[in-house]
Design an enzyme around this catalytic site. Sequence first.
Site, PDB file in Angstrom:
ATOM      1  N   SER A  22       0.805  -1.230   0.000  1.00 58.96           N
ATOM      2  CA  SER A  22       0.000   0.000   0.000  1.00 58.96           C
ATOM      3  C   SER A  22       0.834   1.273   0.000  1.00 58.96           C
ATOM      4  O   SER A  22       0.250   2.373  -0.061  1.00 58.96           O
ATOM      5  CB  SER A  22      -0.935  -0.012   1.217  1.00 58.96           C
ATOM      6  OG  SER A  22      -1.842  -1.093   1.144  1.00 58.96           O
TER       7      SER A  22
ATOM      8  N   ASP B 261     -17.537   0.581   0.247  1.00 59.69           N
ATOM      9  CA  ASP B 261     -16.696  -0.580   0.552  1.00 59.69           C
ATOM     10  C   ASP B 261     -17.441  -1.540   1.471  1.00 59.69           C
ATOM     11  O   ASP B 261     -17.577  -1.277   2.666  1.00 59.69           O
ATOM     12  CB  ASP B 261     -15.391  -0.120   1.215  1.00 59.69           C
ATOM     13  CG  ASP B 261     -14.582  -1.296   1.758  1.00 59.69           C
ATOM     14  OD1 ASP B 261     -14.648  -2.392   1.148  1.00 59.69           O
ATOM     15  OD2 ASP B 261     -13.909  -1.114   2.781  1.00 59.69           O
TER      16      ASP B 261
END
Length: 631
Positions: free
Chosen positions: A327, A351
């Site tokens: 990430s 999400d």
Amino acid sequence: MPAPIRLKDHEVDTRLIRGRLLVGAVAVILLTLLLVSRMYYLQVVQFEHHSTLAENNRIHVQSLPPTRGMIYDRNGVVVADNRASFSLTLTRERAGDWETVLDSIIEVLELDADSRELFEKRIRQGRRPFEPVPVMFELTEEQIARVAVNQFRLPGVEVAASLVRYYPQKEHFAHSVGYVGRINEGELKKLDAVNYSGTHHIGKTGIERFYEDELHGQVGYEEVETNARGRVLRVLKRVEPISGEDIYLTLDIALQEAAEAALDGRRGAIVAIEPNTGEVLAMVSQPSFDPNPFVTGISFKAYGELRDSLDQPLFNRVLRGLYPPGSTIKPMVAIAGLDAGVITPSTRVFDPGFYQLPNNKHKYRNWNRYGDGWVDLDLALARSNDTYFYDLAHKLGIDRLHDYMSRFGFGQRVSLDMFEETAGLMPSRDWKRNRYRQSWYPGETLILGIGQGYMQTTPLQLAQSTALMASRGKWIRPHLARSVGGVQPVDTDPPADIVLRDQKAWEPARLGMEHVLHGARGTARKVGDAAAYRIAGKSGTAQVVAIKQGERYNREKTQERHRDHALFIAYAPAEKPQIAVAVMVENGESGSGVAAPVAKQVLDAWLLDEEGLLKSQYRPADSVLPVGVKR
């Protein structure tokens, strides 16, 4: 009737004798003329040639190797020195049966069989005729005395005083400064035979290798008169060698030691860069090693232990270690999305804990399996939300994603003077077609958007991409040499700066990096809360082994060396960046929990004074942000 008696013919005998005398006289005259002509040819026609040969038996030209340039850190602390040493040399042409002489050396100095094998290997290496070859370094006074007493048993052997490279900081700069070693046969064929005559060492790795020409200098020579045994009687002519250039590095030994202490014995790498200059302030690859034994010749046993160690101390993780960035690349992907116009700072994605491509049942999981609900860019960076970046990567597509990531230096060598750097891998359609003869799949774009899949980066590339975030795209290659012989190295082919269609697009991504440490839901807020200044950063976790669809990562069932790598990138102070850091802890598992505290310790060591306050030169003035962007 008896046969008649033959009377002797004196006239015939006389003619025969005269003929033989004539032939003999002619032969003698011819031989005399041949001898005289040969003497004339040798003594008159070839007088200069033979007089030169005779003179060479008396006068020899000896090379004077130059003194190698010193290497210092940015504050003038010596990191590569030249130390006086007595070495034992052997000249094969003067030793006769040199193998027997080696046996005598072993006996006289009471050495072991490994030393005998090492000496023989050095003698058999490529060398020039009549050149003394050092077989043993750093002789003690007792060893020197033993050689002197037994000199009659050691023809061609001499004790010579010389300067030998020494690294007083030992393992601290082994992977950046590198080390010198003996010239091997392959190197001998490529080197300037004149300039390296009398020199037995050459830079093998790091700065020592990259700046070999500058550090080495220019050879000198002297004409000497010798006796029949080769002993020097007097010096007839001398031309002094020119010493190599001194090099001042950008590295800071105090920060280097602080970074090593922050890793606390764990395997990993740390790179710290000054974003405004490209100067590498610290470069740590752990575990490390002492380079000094490599200078004079490391034993087979000691080298075997280093080479075969599971921890790989000889491996330069900063320049050669390839790891999925995880990430940590999400801020760069965000810049790509903003500049390409596929998202805005207010673009939201829902999400539920996973992402699915249209008409595809496969679920690409978020690290938070319960989901984060509606997520905008700022929260996606602060929370490191995978679902948001799956969607962003899908909108960008592999072609644009590859183009933008390449502009940040991924998939290419980024340094100015680091010889061993590898380019890493930034995959593309063409790369996969050439490598696997397969098409690129949309799912591969998704996982590339969170730094997984085929992508491979080095810690140096992560540090450079962080510096680009800090400088808003100003490209300055990271470098280790601050000055070489008093002159600053120049980048003759600098990469193009990252210029966005709207330069204000840098700010939402930078602000999201700040909220990773200072936001209410930031993944590294515990580290940010303890900081005396604002930090912009991003955590990352890179898988070492793949996990099947539907399974969860279980550290208890995973071998220690198969656990995830922990990564963290950061720059600070956020308002006026003075340092950019990339941290990789092998098998550390948590970027926020393990790598982030390491990064903070490095930042503190550079930015804070002894009282724990931000140094005055790093205290930023109030900055003005674009309209609509809040801190």
